[in-house]
Scaffold this active site. Structure first.
Site, PDB file in Angstrom:
ATOM      1  CE  LYS A  81      -2.481  -1.357   3.508  1.00 55.08           C
ATOM      2  NZ  LYS A  81      -1.989  -2.123   4.308  1.00 55.08           N
ATOM      3  CB  CYS A 173      -9.812   3.289  16.061  1.00 54.44           C
ATOM      4  SG  CYS A 173      -8.846   3.254  15.116  1.00 54.44           S
ATOM      5  CG  MET A 174      -6.644   4.903  18.164  1.00 54.41           C
ATOM      6  SD  MET A 174      -6.090   3.189  17.948  1.00 54.41           S
ATOM      7  CE  MET A 174      -4.474   2.513  19.481  1.00 54.41           C
ATOM      8  CG  MET A 344      -9.602  -1.483  15.581  1.00 55.28           C
ATOM      9  SD  MET A 344     -10.123  -0.314  17.221  1.00 55.28           S
ATOM     10  CE  MET A 344      -7.967   0.283  16.897  1.00 55.28           C
ATOM     11  N   GLY A 381      -4.139   2.255  15.220  1.00 59.78           N
ATOM     12  CA  GLY A 381      -4.560   1.755  13.857  1.00 59.78           C
ATOM     13  C   GLY A 381      -4.923   3.056  12.701  1.00 59.78           C
ATOM     14  CD  GLN A 382      -7.481   6.820  11.706  1.00 65.89           C
ATOM     15  OE1 GLN A 382      -8.452   7.953  10.579  1.00 65.89           O
ATOM     16  NE2 GLN A 382      -8.289   6.823  12.778  1.00 65.89           N
TER      17      GLN A 382
HETATM   18  N1  LIG Z   1     -17.352  -2.616  10.472  1.00 63.91           N
HETATM   19  C1  LIG Z   1     -16.836  -1.641  11.059  1.00 63.91           C
HETATM   20  N2  LIG Z   1     -16.823  -0.323  10.486  1.00 63.91           N
HETATM   21  C2  LIG Z   1     -15.329  -0.391  11.485  1.00 63.91           C
HETATM   22  C3  LIG Z   1     -14.148  -0.723  11.452  1.00 63.91           C
HETATM   23  C4  LIG Z   1     -14.467  -1.957  11.442  1.00 63.91           C
HETATM   24  O1  LIG Z   1     -13.420  -2.610  12.129  1.00 63.91           O
HETATM   25  N3  LIG Z   1     -15.753  -2.600  11.086  1.00 63.91           N
HETATM   26  N4  LIG Z   1     -12.760   0.154  12.090  1.00 63.91           N
HETATM   27  C5  LIG Z   1     -13.054   1.640  12.451  1.00 63.91           C
HETATM   28  C6  LIG Z   1     -12.745   2.084  13.035  1.00 63.91           C
HETATM   29  S1  LIG Z   1     -10.714   1.174  13.753  1.00 63.91           S
HETATM   30  C7  LIG Z   1     -11.571   3.537  12.138  1.00 63.91           C
HETATM   31  S2  LIG Z   1     -10.283   4.551  12.016  1.00 63.91           S
HETATM   32  C8  LIG Z   1     -12.786   4.077  10.840  1.00 63.91           C
HETATM   33  C9  LIG Z   1     -12.156   4.165   9.536  1.00 63.91           C
HETATM   34  O2  LIG Z   1     -12.772   5.423   8.767  1.00 63.91           O
HETATM   35  P1  LIG Z   1     -12.908   6.723   8.016  1.00 63.91           P
HETATM   36  O3  LIG Z   1     -11.915   7.496   8.949  1.00 63.91           O
HETATM   37  O4  LIG Z   1     -13.947   6.849   7.950  1.00 63.91           O
HETATM   38  O5  LIG Z   1     -12.618   5.892   7.002  1.00 63.91           O
HETATM   39  P2  LIG Z   1     -11.335   5.841   5.643  1.00 63.91           P
HETATM   40  O6  LIG Z   1     -11.708   5.845   4.693  1.00 63.91           O
HETATM   41  O7  LIG Z   1     -10.318   6.352   6.267  1.00 63.91           O
HETATM   42  O8  LIG Z   1     -11.855   7.653   6.151  1.00 63.91           O
HETATM   43  C10 LIG Z   1     -10.750   9.154   5.057  1.00 63.91           C
HETATM   44  C11 LIG Z   1     -12.179   9.937   4.609  1.00 63.91           C
HETATM   45  O9  LIG Z   1     -10.895  10.465   4.407  1.00 63.91           O
HETATM   46  C12 LIG Z   1     -10.738  11.444   2.660  1.00 63.91           C
HETATM   47  N5  LIG Z   1      -9.100  11.602   2.264  1.00 63.91           N
HETATM   48  C13 LIG Z   1      -8.171  11.345   2.545  1.00 63.91           C
HETATM   49  N6  LIG Z   1      -6.883  12.219   2.902  1.00 63.91           N
HETATM   50  C14 LIG Z   1      -7.923  13.024   3.085  1.00 63.91           C
HETATM   51  C15 LIG Z   1      -7.249  14.246   2.971  1.00 63.91           C
HETATM   52  O10 LIG Z   1      -5.691  14.571   3.149  1.00 63.91           O
HETATM   53  N7  LIG Z   1      -7.802  14.979   3.609  1.00 63.91           N
HETATM   54  C16 LIG Z   1      -9.248  14.780   3.574  1.00 63.91           C
HETATM   55  N8  LIG Z   1      -9.862  16.214   4.292  1.00 63.91           N
HETATM   56  N9  LIG Z   1      -9.729  13.485   3.115  1.00 63.91           N
HETATM   57  C17 LIG Z   1      -8.102  12.759   3.002  1.00 63.91           C
HETATM   58  C18 LIG Z   1     -10.615   9.752   2.002  1.00 63.91           C
HETATM   59  O11 LIG Z   1     -10.990   9.960   0.914  1.00 63.91           O
HETATM   60  C19 LIG Z   1     -11.958   8.642   3.033  1.00 63.91           C
HETATM   61  O12 LIG Z   1     -13.016   9.512   2.565  1.00 63.91           O
HETATM   62  O13 LIG Z   1     -13.607   3.194  10.565  1.00 63.91           O
HETATM   63  C20 LIG Z   1     -14.458   1.925  11.790  1.00 63.91           C
HETATM   64  N10 LIG Z   1     -15.401   1.795  10.719  1.00 63.91           N
HETATM   65  N1  LIG Z   2      -4.616  -2.850   5.654  1.00 67.52           N
HETATM   66  C1  LIG Z   2      -4.698  -2.344   6.148  1.00 67.52           C
HETATM   67  N2  LIG Z   2      -3.949  -2.022   7.592  1.00 67.52           N
HETATM   68  C2  LIG Z   2      -5.077  -0.839   8.324  1.00 67.52           C
HETATM   69  C3  LIG Z   2      -6.026  -0.404   8.303  1.00 67.52           C
HETATM   70  C4  LIG Z   2      -6.576  -0.017   6.964  1.00 67.52           C
HETATM   71  O1  LIG Z   2      -7.842  -0.324   7.090  1.00 67.52           O
HETATM   72  N3  LIG Z   2      -6.264  -1.842   6.437  1.00 67.52           N
HETATM   73  N4  LIG Z   2      -6.285   0.026   9.121  1.00 67.52           N
HETATM   74  C5  LIG Z   2      -5.856   0.978  10.338  1.00 67.52           C
HETATM   75  C6  LIG Z   2      -6.499   1.133  11.393  1.00 67.52           C
HETATM   76  S1  LIG Z   2      -7.550   2.929  11.515  1.00 67.52           S
HETATM   77  C7  LIG Z   2      -6.890  -0.061  12.345  1.00 67.52           C
HETATM   78  S2  LIG Z   2      -8.026   0.299  13.493  1.00 67.52           S
HETATM   79  C8  LIG Z   2      -6.511  -1.094  12.612  1.00 67.52           C
HETATM   80  C9  LIG Z   2      -7.267  -2.513  13.334  1.00 67.52           C
HETATM   81  O2  LIG Z   2      -6.088  -3.395  13.076  1.00 67.52           O
HETATM   82  P1  LIG Z   2      -6.836  -4.719  13.734  1.00 67.52           P
HETATM   83  O3  LIG Z   2      -7.607  -4.233  14.992  1.00 67.52           O
HETATM   84  O4  LIG Z   2      -5.372  -5.553  13.019  1.00 67.52           O
HETATM   85  O5  LIG Z   2      -7.461  -4.777  12.465  1.00 67.52           O
HETATM   86  P2  LIG Z   2      -9.171  -5.710  12.705  1.00 67.52           P
HETATM   87  O6  LIG Z   2      -9.537  -6.856  11.159  1.00 67.52           O
HETATM   88  O7  LIG Z   2     -10.054  -4.568  12.440  1.00 67.52           O
HETATM   89  O8  LIG Z   2      -9.497  -6.530  13.993  1.00 67.52           O
HETATM   90  C10 LIG Z   2      -8.500  -7.388  14.191  1.00 67.52           C
HETATM   91  C11 LIG Z   2      -8.536  -9.105  14.638  1.00 67.52           C
HETATM   92  O9  LIG Z   2      -9.254  -8.881  15.559  1.00 67.52           O
HETATM   93  C12 LIG Z   2      -9.926 -10.027  15.663  1.00 67.52           C
HETATM   94  N5  LIG Z   2     -11.391 -10.262  16.668  1.00 67.52           N
HETATM   95  C13 LIG Z   2     -12.395 -10.433  16.567  1.00 67.52           C
HETATM   96  N6  LIG Z   2     -12.955  -9.806  17.736  1.00 67.52           N
HETATM   97  C14 LIG Z   2     -12.276 -10.624  18.605  1.00 67.52           C
HETATM   98  C15 LIG Z   2     -12.284 -10.770  19.947  1.00 67.52           C
HETATM   99  O10 LIG Z   2     -13.420 -10.945  20.287  1.00 67.52           O
HETATM  100  N7  LIG Z   2     -11.166 -10.954  20.856  1.00 67.52           N
HETATM  101  C16 LIG Z   2     -10.099 -11.095  19.599  1.00 67.52           C
HETATM  102  N8  LIG Z   2      -9.023 -11.624  20.602  1.00 67.52           N
HETATM  103  N9  LIG Z   2     -10.164 -10.553  18.909  1.00 67.52           N
HETATM  104  C17 LIG Z   2     -11.056 -10.324  18.119  1.00 67.52           C
HETATM  105  C18 LIG Z   2     -10.868 -10.087  14.433  1.00 67.52           C
HETATM  106  O11 LIG Z   2     -10.406 -11.794  13.776  1.00 67.52           O
HETATM  107  C19 LIG Z   2      -9.365  -9.712  13.795  1.00 67.52           C
HETATM  108  O12 LIG Z   2      -8.156 -10.514  12.693  1.00 67.52           O
HETATM  109  O13 LIG Z   2      -6.065  -1.241  11.566  1.00 67.52           O
HETATM  110  C20 LIG Z   2      -4.936  -0.179  10.444  1.00 67.52           C
HETATM  111  N10 LIG Z   2      -4.375  -0.829   9.350  1.00 67.52           N
HETATM  112  S1  SF4 Z   3       2.887   2.805   7.025  1.00 64.09           S
HETATM  113 FE1  SF4 Z   3       1.537   0.672   7.379  1.00 64.09          FE
HETATM  114  S2  SF4 Z   3       0.381   1.280   4.971  1.00 64.09           S
HETATM  115 FE2  SF4 Z   3       2.237   2.313   5.593  1.00 64.09          FE
HETATM  116  S3  SF4 Z   3       3.808   1.098   4.674  1.00 64.09           S
HETATM  117 FE3  SF4 Z   3       4.054   0.764   6.822  1.00 64.09          FE
HETATM  118  S4  SF4 Z   3       2.989  -1.147   7.555  1.00 64.09           S
HETATM  119 FE4  SF4 Z   3       2.565  -0.360   5.036  1.00 64.09          FE
HETATM  120 MO   LIG Z   4      -8.950   2.399  13.192  1.00 58.79          MO
END
Ligand SMILES: Nc1nc2c(c(=O)[nH]1)N[C@H]1C(S)=C(S)[C@@H](COP(=O)(O)OP(=O)(O)OC[C@H]3O[C@@H](n4cnc5c(=O)[nH]c(N)nc54)[C@H](O)[C@@H]3O)O[C@H]1N2
Ligand SMILES: Nc1nc2c(c(=O)[nH]1)N[C@H]1C(S)=C(S)[C@@H](COP(=O)(O)OP(=O)(O)OC[C@H]3O[C@@H](n4cnc5c(=O)[nH]c(N)nc54)[C@H](O)[C@@H]3O)O[C@H]1N2
Ligand code: SF4
Ligand SMILES: [Mo]
Length: 759
Positions: A81, A173-174, A344, A381-382
């Site tokens: 990525k 998230c956090m 998460m 995460g972010q």
């Molecule tokens: N079902 C489910 N839902 C989840 C989660 C999950 O585990 N399961 N995880 C949650 C978590 S941990 C997170 S962090 C959220 C993330 O959820 P979001 O924050 O809603 O997801 P993103 O796709 O990161 O959204 C970023 C947005 O900013 C825009 N963007 C990109 N770069 C820029 C920039 O430089 N400036 C501006 N202004 N915009 C920009 C992108 O196009 C996009 O629309 O999702 C949550 N929702």
């Molecule tokens: N490729 C990629 N990388 C990312 C992101 C992305 O969108 N794509 N998003 C970033 C962000 S904002 C976040 S928050 C992180 C999230 O990073 P992670 O938290 O590592 O990712 P998730 O896929 O949300 O979920 C993690 C794991 O939780 C497990 N899980 C579900 N329920 C339970 C439970 O009850 N107990 C335990 N022990 N495990 C459980 C799921 O099986 C899954 O494997 O990733 C960051 N990195």
């Molecule tokens: S910051 Fe995360 S997404 Fe970007 S190169 Fe490193 S591991 Fe990959």
């Molecule tokens: Mo997140």
């Protein structure tokens, strides 16, 4: 064959090789490609909280490639990525000019000038504040904004508009990790750093799919294991993820039972005298909540509390073999150094803060903390949830540098620093995320400024909240870089921001490391840096110009850096000049000659611990200057499976997509790897339900239903199904549950009950 194609093929070959090793791939641009580059601009990857350093290769004013920064913690490595970020900048659907929706919510977005758009935004915000007070407007931000953007939005709303409705996606998230650290150590943010990964002899990975979500860190862990055979990895996850594949011990627990597992491990530690009495008697206090108040407890009370968590009983709750629970506790304690990592799987839970604190407990009672390789480390995460939102306090209950809105002294300190009259900051916390969207649905919140997040796709129980955004009386402003973001369907005004390396600013990753994202190229069309958009917004709103005296993000940084001095977040020594030269610095860093801190709370390492302190460790964050071991009972998820909805649905990520895929979906190599969402289910369940790979499966929760192609295998444990949330054609959040953690208000994305059948 053109250069980028050739680079990509090299890169897929590397991917295949690493996949065979069971580790993720990493990549650097080919030497031939690099020859075309006129200049390299230092920055940070746009995506995950690993925060890899990058160098952006620029030719003719265009970013043509990205490679890893050899001087940052990632030592030149990137995952796919990050390596494929350049084409995202030039995606054809970039938002390049302001737009205004004409003819109500069902009308079309039409191009407008900056003046027209900003005048409309400001007239709506002003009207709402005049009629309904400052509580009727809000800011919804993101852990992907620059630190300067978050800090500024927080200041403008809380001090300029007297409005505490400032929240953001870190609440999704956090927030539970913040609650965990704050509750156990008094202050947020991990005490350890990535360098602990090079010293740990045991990794306890719980609820983190590190291999897909923090690939470069996973590579570091996997290399450590390859080099040193004594290194053991425990993974607790209900799915056999890629992360679990390198584990010595996989604990495929029932979803939502971690609290029992963690208390069960603590039970074994005490029973087998694997605790470190000298450590916890010196550095820890035992605490429990009684009648809503924290009360002091003794070690004996804690032992009694844990009696309920025998391996046999925990085995029944978690579905694990009791022997595994005993073995996991022994590995944790007997290993010379142990590092826990979670994400998460623990945070996005009804009892997410409890789960975080139970991990901290294991470290505090074994003394596996504050030594190289021994630490309790939350993966963020972010890319800038830590530096940008947690540290700057850009949440509805916080103020900068770990201060609380509810604390009068903290408000006074911030008012003084910002030069606003005493009593300016409203003493009541604002709406947290779910409450903010709820308030909009009830017509109480009238105007929302959304910056860098896509809530229409990412909110749990999303239909409820998109209905709020769709109200005719809800005025929604999106500062959004890409035209296909789902939330734009509800926007009344869209403003074009400079994206990623089109402007300069600071990102702070999981390990308290602040690095600068340099400006490499100009933004397209009329897009401009969000710092300038926010200053313009504040000025037009009539905020005192002394509050926003900035010409660019460097000015904002300088103010924030000075504000941190004298706080437990002290990074006064991290000047812009240093950030330009160095590839990231870890705070605390109080002076310009300080190298940064790898281990907080440790004498001789953390500059905030007095050099002559009598103890090796000093937990200065809490009133008693000790860390807390919390007694937190196991509790079930908000929605457990039952006869009507017998399966658990969990949701999450895949390696090649970022969240709602507005960025990764623009890169063919990434999109083709995962073009569409699917539902992963266990083969035994599939057999019972007569479902074969590729069949259409109907999932139904109490909130919605959806058809998805089946991916049958051994990844999910029986009774569990998994759906990734990147695909906007399949908004899985229509099904997820919006129950929130009692303390952190983080929603339980990870668990809801569903019916599963062949469609
Ligand atoms: N079902 C489910 N839902 C989840 C989660 C999950 O585990 N399961 N995880 C949650 C978590 S941990 C997170 S962090 C959220 C993330 O959820 P979001 O924050 O809603 O997801 P993103 O796709 O990161 O959204 C970023 C947005 O900013 C825009 N963007 C990109 N770069 C820029 C920039 O430089 N400036 C501006 N202004 N915009 C920009 C992108 O196009 C996009 O629309 O999702 C949550 N929702
Ligand atoms: N490729 C990629 N990388 C990312 C992101 C992305 O969108 N794509 N998003 C970033 C962000 S904002 C976040 S928050 C992180 C999230 O990073 P992670 O938290 O590592 O990712 P998730 O896929 O949300 O979920 C993690 C794991 O939780 C497990 N899980 C579900 N329920 C339970 C439970 O009850 N107990 C335990 N022990 N495990 C459980 C799921 O099986 C899954 O494997 O990733 C960051 N990195
Ligand atoms: S910051 Fe995360 S997404 Fe970007 S190169 Fe490193 S591991 Fe990959
Ligand atoms: Mo997140």
């Amino acid at each position: 064959m053109n250069q980028s194609r050739r680079d990509f093929l090299k890169l897929s070959a590397a991917a295949t090789a690493f996949a065979a090793l069971g580790t993720p791939f990493a990549w650097s641009a080919s030497p031939q490609g690099q020859q075309q580059v006129e200049k390299w601009v230092k920055g940070v990857c746009r995506y995950c909280g690993t925060g890899c350093g990058v160098l952006v290769g620029v030719t003719g004013g265009k970013a043509i490639m990205v490679k890893g920064d050899p001087n940052n913690h990632n030592e030149g490595l990137l995952c796919l990525k990050g390596a494929l970020l350049a084409p995202v900048i030039y995606a054809p659907d970039r938002v390049t000019q302001p737009m205004i929706r004409k003819g109500g919510k069902k009308g079309q977005l039409a191009p407008a000038s900056w003046d027209e758009a900003m005048n409309l935004v400001v007239s709506k915000f002003k009207e709402s504040i005049a009629k309904n007070g400052p509580e009727s407007v809000g800011y919804y931000g993101s852990g992907q904004n620059l630190t300067e953007e978050s800090y500024l939005a927080n200041k403008i709303f809380k001090a300029g508009l007297k409005c505490n409705n400032v929240d953001g996606n870190p609440r999704l998230c956090m927030a539970s990790a913040v609650g965990g650290y704050t509750g156990s150590f008094g202050k947020d943010e991990p005490m350890g750093s990535y360098s602990d990964m090079d010293a740990a002899t045991c990794f306890f990975i719980v609820g983190s799919n590190t291999s897909e979500c923090h690939p470069v860190l996973f590579k570091r862990i996997a290399s450590r294991k390859q080099k040193d055979k004594q290194v053991k990895i425990i993974v607790a996850d209900p799915r056999v993820t890629n992360t679990a594949r390198i584990a010595d011990m996989h604990l495929p627990l029932k979803p939502g039972t971690d609290l029992a597992l963690l208390n069960g491990m603590a039970h074994v530690l005490l029973k087998e005298e694997l605790d470190d009495n000298r450590f916890h008697s010196r550095y820890a206090l035992f605490k429990a909540m009684e009648d809503g108040k924290p009360v002091d407890k003794s070690f004996e009370d804690y032992r009694k509390f844990l009696e309920d968590y025998s391996p046999e009983k925990v085995g029944q709750i978690t579905g694990l073999d009791p022997k595994q629970i005993i073995e996991a506790a022994r590995l944790f304690a007997n290993s010379p150094s142990t590092m826990s990592l979670w994400c998460m799987g623990l945070n996005q839970r009804k009892w997410g803060v409890f789960a975080n604190q139970l991990v901290h407990n294991l470290h505090l009672i074994t003394g596996k903390i504050g030594k190289p390789g021994s630490t309790s480390f939350s993966l963020t995460g972010q890319p800038n949830a830590c530096g940008g939102v947690r540290d700057t306090g850009t949440l509805s209950h916080l103020l900068p540098a770990g201060r609380l809105i509810a604390n009068p002294e903290h408000r006074a300190q911030v008012e003084k620093f910002w030069g606003v009259p005493e009593g300016t900051i409203n003493p009541n916390p604002g709406y947290h995320t779910v409450a903010m969207f709820e308030a909009m649905g009830q017509g109480k919140l009238k105007c929302m400024l959304i910056l860098c997040t896509n809530p229409a796709q990412s909110m749990p129980n999303a239909k409820k909240y998109t209905a709020a955004l769709a109200r005719e009386d809800a005025f929604v402003v999106c500062i959004e870089a890409f035209g296909d973001a789902e939330t734009l369907r509800y926007a009344d005004v869209v403003l074009p921001p400079a994206f990623w390396c089109e402007r300069e600013g600071v990102y702070g990753c999981s390990e308290r490391r602040y690095s600068l994202v340099g400006k490499a190229v100009d933004p397209p069309g009329q897009a401009k840096p969000s710092v300038n958009i926010l200053v313009d917004f504040a000025t037009r709103m009539g905020v005192d110009p002394k509050l926003v005296p900035y010409k660019d993000s460097a000015d904002v940084w300088d103010e924030w850096r000075r504000m941190s001095a004298g706080t437990p977040y002290n990074f006064a020594g991290i000047t812009r000049e240093r950030l330009r030269k160095e590839s990231g610095i870890l705070w605390p860093c109080p002076t310009e000659d300080h190298p940064g801190t790898k281990m907080r709370y440790v004498r001789g390492e953390d500059p905030l611990v007095p050099a002559d302190h009598p103890d090796r460790m000093f937990f200065y964050g809490t009133p008693e200057k000790k860390a807390y071991v919390w007694m937190r009972p196991h509790r079930p998820a908000a929605e457990e499976p039952d006869a009507d909805f017998p399966f658990v649905l969990t949701t999450g990520r895949v390696i090649d997509h970022w969240h709602t895929a507005t960025m990764t979906g623009k890169v063919p190599e990434l999109r083709n790897a995962f073009p569409d969402a699917y539902v992963e289910l266990n083969e035994a369940d599939a057999k019972k339900l007569g479902i074969a790979n590729g069949d259409t499966v109907r999932l139904e929760s109490r909130r919605g239903s959806m058809d998805l192609p089946a991916k049958v295998g051994e990844v999910c444990r029986p009774g569990l199904v998994f759906v990734p949330f990147f695909d906007k054609k399949k908004l899985i959040n229509d099904l997820t549950n919006d129950a929130v953690d009692d303390i952190s208000k983080e929603p339980e994305f990870k668990i809801c009950a569903v019916k599963v059948r062949k469609a």
